[in-house]
Structure formats: structure tokens, C-alpha cells
Design a protein around this motif. Structure first.
Motif, mmCIF file in Angstrom:
data_model
loop_
_atom_site.group_PDB
_atom_site.id
_atom_site.type_symbol
_atom_site.label_atom_id
_atom_site.label_comp_id
_atom_site.label_asym_id
_atom_site.label_seq_id
_atom_site.Cartn_x
_atom_site.Cartn_y
_atom_site.Cartn_z
ATOM 1 N N ARG A 41 -4.989 0.209 8.655
ATOM 2 C CA ARG A 41 -6.435 0.086 8.442
ATOM 3 C C ARG A 41 -6.801 -1.321 7.998
ATOM 4 O O ARG A 41 -7.795 -1.899 8.456
ATOM 5 C CB ARG A 41 -6.887 1.105 7.392
ATOM 6 N N ARG A 42 -5.993 -1.901 7.111
ATOM 7 C CA ARG A 42 -6.275 -3.255 6.624
ATOM 8 C C ARG A 42 -6.119 -4.297 7.710
ATOM 9 O O ARG A 42 -6.861 -5.288 7.738
ATOM 10 C CB ARG A 42 -5.351 -3.588 5.449
ATOM 11 N N LEU A 43 -5.145 -4.083 8.593
ATOM 12 C CA LEU A 43 -4.880 -5.074 9.633
ATOM 13 C C LEU A 43 -5.622 -4.787 10.928
ATOM 14 O O LEU A 43 -5.570 -5.590 11.872
ATOM 15 C CB LEU A 43 -3.366 -5.141 9.906
ATOM 16 N N GLY A 44 -6.297 -3.647 10.999
ATOM 17 C CA GLY A 44 -7.078 -3.317 12.187
ATOM 18 C C GLY A 44 -6.255 -2.862 13.373
ATOM 19 O O GLY A 44 -6.662 -3.067 14.518
ATOM 20 N N ILE A 45 -5.105 -2.262 13.113
ATOM 21 C CA ILE A 45 -4.264 -1.721 14.185
ATOM 22 C C ILE A 45 -3.825 -0.317 13.788
ATOM 23 O O ILE A 45 -4.049 0.130 12.662
ATOM 24 C CB ILE A 45 -3.031 -2.606 14.478
ATOM 25 N N SER A 46 -3.187 0.383 14.719
ATOM 26 C CA SER A 46 -2.802 1.765 14.446
ATOM 27 C C SER A 46 -1.588 1.832 13.525
ATOM 28 O O SER A 46 -0.793 0.891 13.443
ATOM 29 C CB SER A 46 -2.484 2.492 15.758
ATOM 30 N N SER A 47 -1.449 2.987 12.851
ATOM 31 C CA SER A 47 -0.296 3.186 11.972
ATOM 32 C C SER A 47 1.005 3.199 12.758
ATOM 33 O O SER A 47 2.050 2.766 12.269
ATOM 34 C CB SER A 47 -0.453 4.477 11.174
ATOM 35 N N SER A 48 0.948 3.698 13.999
ATOM 36 C CA SER A 48 2.165 3.719 14.815
ATOM 37 C C SER A 48 2.613 2.296 15.164
ATOM 38 O O SER A 48 3.816 2.000 15.199
ATOM 39 C CB SER A 48 1.944 4.536 16.091
ATOM 40 N N ALA A 49 1.644 1.399 15.398
ATOM 41 C CA ALA A 49 1.990 -0.003 15.688
ATOM 42 C C ALA A 49 2.632 -0.649 14.467
ATOM 43 O O ALA A 49 3.574 -1.442 14.585
ATOM 44 C CB ALA A 49 0.747 -0.774 16.111
ATOM 45 N N THR A 87 0.822 -1.231 0.000
ATOM 46 C CA THR A 87 0.000 0.000 0.000
ATOM 47 C C THR A 87 0.842 1.262 0.000
ATOM 48 O O THR A 87 0.321 2.351 -0.232
ATOM 49 C CB THR A 87 -0.916 0.024 1.238
ATOM 50 N N ARG A 88 2.158 1.108 0.315
ATOM 51 C CA ARG A 88 3.081 2.245 0.438
ATOM 52 C C ARG A 88 2.593 3.243 1.479
ATOM 53 O O ARG A 88 2.738 4.454 1.331
ATOM 54 C CB ARG A 88 3.283 2.935 -0.908
ATOM 55 N N SER A 89 2.011 2.681 2.531
ATOM 56 C CA SER A 89 1.469 3.551 3.583
ATOM 57 C C SER A 89 1.312 2.772 4.874
ATOM 58 O O SER A 89 0.677 1.706 4.877
ATOM 59 C CB SER A 89 0.107 4.109 3.152
ATOM 60 N N PHE A 90 1.881 3.291 5.970
ATOM 61 C CA PHE A 90 1.670 2.669 7.273
ATOM 62 C C PHE A 90 0.212 2.827 7.699
ATOM 63 O O PHE A 90 -0.361 1.952 8.344
ATOM 64 C CB PHE A 90 2.587 3.310 8.322
ATOM 65 N N THR A 91 -0.374 3.955 7.336
ATOM 66 C CA THR A 91 -1.763 4.223 7.728
ATOM 67 C C THR A 91 -2.711 3.230 7.065
ATOM 68 O O THR A 91 -3.575 2.635 7.726
ATOM 69 C CB THR A 91 -2.163 5.659 7.348
ATOM 70 N N GLU A 92 -2.558 3.022 5.745
ATOM 71 C CA GLU A 92 -3.430 2.100 5.033
ATOM 72 C C GLU A 92 -3.177 0.661 5.487
ATOM 73 O O GLU A 92 -4.108 -0.139 5.613
ATOM 74 C CB GLU A 92 -3.224 2.224 3.527
#
Length: 299
Positions: free
Chosen positions: A26-34, A18-23
Motif C-alpha cells: 500500500r505504501r509503495l503503490g504495488i500489490s502485496s504479491s509483488a 510495517t511487518r506486513s507485505f500488504t501494508e
């Protein structure tokens, strides 16, 4: 504390795709920081930088690109293994692709009984004497004549069979009954040709316990057993037939065995299937059923 490698690999793959920690989060159901922390721990453990980071996007490094290909294969294999284990708990169902030799046509009563017992299994049967590649050609199981030496396959022995030389009573009354293998030179012999190699099946004749090659006088050649049996019953000559195929005609008197004391062979029959996968319910059901039906002398 040991890393959660599957979790970290999943975070890395989703981030890379996805080239995105945020996306990815979202897909994995955890925060982007995690997600970011999991990737950092993975990089530290590997001693390699996997992403170039900027305020707008993340891109793979050369090492990250190579690592991504491996991780995608690992996770795909894990998904397949998990699906197979899940299916292993389910009732036997789905398409079952089976390869059989041509004489496997005589197993149809057993195959029909199997289909009746497991109506949710869709049988796809391929009858051929060609030597198929079980794995590459996508077979679930194969019944094969002869020895099998392939570490990729699991094998169960079924009842084998022997051959018998047979002829119709009318033929023997007309041409006489051979007393010794040499007598076959003056008889009409019905021969089987292997479709795969084009070679004639050698008649397993012994004299004083030693194999002998007799120059046979051929009156017909076929690459299937049923035509040879039909010609033998019609009085066209002497044929070499598997015992279980000729049994009914012999019992009914349509065929008579000749040179019994000079014919000696045994053909192995094996049931085999890919050993690299978890045995699925449909494969296990087929193996158990066929071993029970024809692994104990009950054809």
C-alpha cells in the motif's frame, strides 16, 4: 536479468518496518504479491532467509535484522544524494554557515556584496582563530590561513598576504627609527597572541636571508589585530600587521613601514568546504564569488 536492487531493498525495508507485505504494498503503490515476490528474489540472490513467515505476520530473522540496518542507511544516503542533486538545479538559497579567522572582519565589504547579490542566502558567520572542524561542526565553507591537509575537504586558494612592521610617525620621531632587527630590543613592540595556542606570533625577520629571533621588548599584547593597529596609530609602539589591513593607514600617513628589507613572509589563505557532498548552489555561489573578489588581488 539483473535484479532491481533498489526496488527490492525498498520492498524489504517497508515490509520489515510495517511487518506486513500488504501494508508495504500500500505504501509503495504495488500489490502485496509483488512485494512478496521481490523479497523472495532478494533472499534467493543473497542466499539468506530474511523473514519468518506465518499466516498472521512476518518477523525478521537475525540475518534480516542485520541486513535491515544496512539497507536503511543505504536508502537514506540515496535520498540525501537525490535531494542534493535536486537542490543543485535550484537557485542559491538557504542558510550558509561560514567560518572565518578574526582578520576576516576586513572581508565584510565582500560579504555584504555577496549578501546583496544573493538575498535568498542567509549568512551565518563565525569569526574565530580557533581551528574548527569543518565537517563535524557543520560548516558549509571556511576561510583558513595556512596549509590544509584533509582529504575530506575541497580547497581553493585565495590571495594570500604578507606582514609589515609599522609605527606612527610620532612614535618614530620620539623613539627613533630602527635600522636593523637588533634595534627592536630597545623599542616598544605590540605583539599578537594566538587565541588557540596562547603563543605569540613570531615576527618574520631575516638577516642575510636567514631567519633571526630577536628578544623583543613588549609593551602590549592582544589576541586580535584591530587593537594592535589602534595602539600603533596612537604611537604606542611598533606592530606587525597584515599588509591589506595596514594599507589604508599607510596610504593616509597614519603609519609608516620600518625594516622593510628585513621582513619576509607570505601567509596562504584557502577557501575550503566538504568534498563528500554534491556542491550545493549556495556553496558554489559563495566559492565563485569569493574567488572572483579576492582570488585575483582585489580585496
Amino acid at each position: 536479468m539483473a535484479m532491481d536492487y533498489f526496488g527490492a531493498l525498498g520492498a524489504f525495508v517497508q515490509s520489515a518496518e510495517t511487518r506486513s507485505f500488504t501494508e508495504a504494498g500500500r505504501r509503495l503503490g504495488i500489490s502485496s504479491s509483488a512485494i512478496g515476490k521481490a523479497v523472495v528474489r532478494l533472499e534467493e540472490d543473497l542466499g539468506a532467509r530474511l523473514f519468518h513467515r506465518s499466516t498472521r505476520a512476518i518477523t525478521l530473522t537475525a540475518e534480516g535484522g542485520r541486513f535491515l540496518e544496512r539497507c536503511q542507511r543505504i536508502l537514506a544516503e540515496f535520498d540525501v544524494a537525490r535531494a542534493e542533486l535536486s537542490q543543485a538545479k535550484a537557485a542559491p538559497r538557504g542558510k550558509l554557515r561560514i567560518g572565518l579567522p578574526q582578520i576576516g572582519m576586513r572581508l565584510m565589504p565582500h560579504l555584504l556584496a555577496f549578501q546583496h547579490k544573493f538575498p535568498d542566502i542567509e549568512l551565518e558567520l563565525n569569526f574565530s582563530d580557533e581551528l574548527v572542524n569543518v565537517i563535524d561542526e557543520g560548516y558549509d565553507a571556511v576561510i583558513r590561513i595556512g596549509d590544509v591537509d584533509d582529504s575530506r575537504l575541497t580547497t581553493r586558494a585565495l590571495d594570500g598576504y604578507r606582514h609589515r612592521l609599522v609605527a606612527a610617525p610620532a612614535y618614530l620621531a620620539r623613539r627613533g627609527t630602527p635600522e636593523r632587527p637588533d634595534d627592536l630590543a630597545s623599542h616598544a613592540c605590540l605583539r599578537y597572541r594566538f587565541p588557540s595556542s596562547g603563543k605569540l606570533d613570531r615576527w618574520p625577520l631575516l638577516v642575510d636571508g636567514q631567519p633571526v629571533d630577536i628578544e623583543l621588548s613588549q609593551s602590549a599584547i592582544a589576541n586580535a589585530i584591530d587593537p594592535l593597529q589602534a595602539m600603533a596609530e596612537a604611537g604606542a609602539g611598533i606592530a606587525l600587521l597584515p599588509d591589506f589591513i595596514a594599507a589604508d593607514a599607510i596610504a593616509a600617513g597614519r603609519l609608516v613601514c620600518v625594516l622593510e628589507e628585513y621582513v619576509s613572509d607570505h601567509r596562504k589563505v584557502c577557501l575550503l568546504w566538504p568534498s563528500s557532498r554534491q556542491p550545493l548552489p549556495k556553496i558554489k555561489a559563495f566559492v565563485d564569488f569569493m574567488v572572483e573578489r579576492i582570488g585575483s588581488g582585489n580585496r
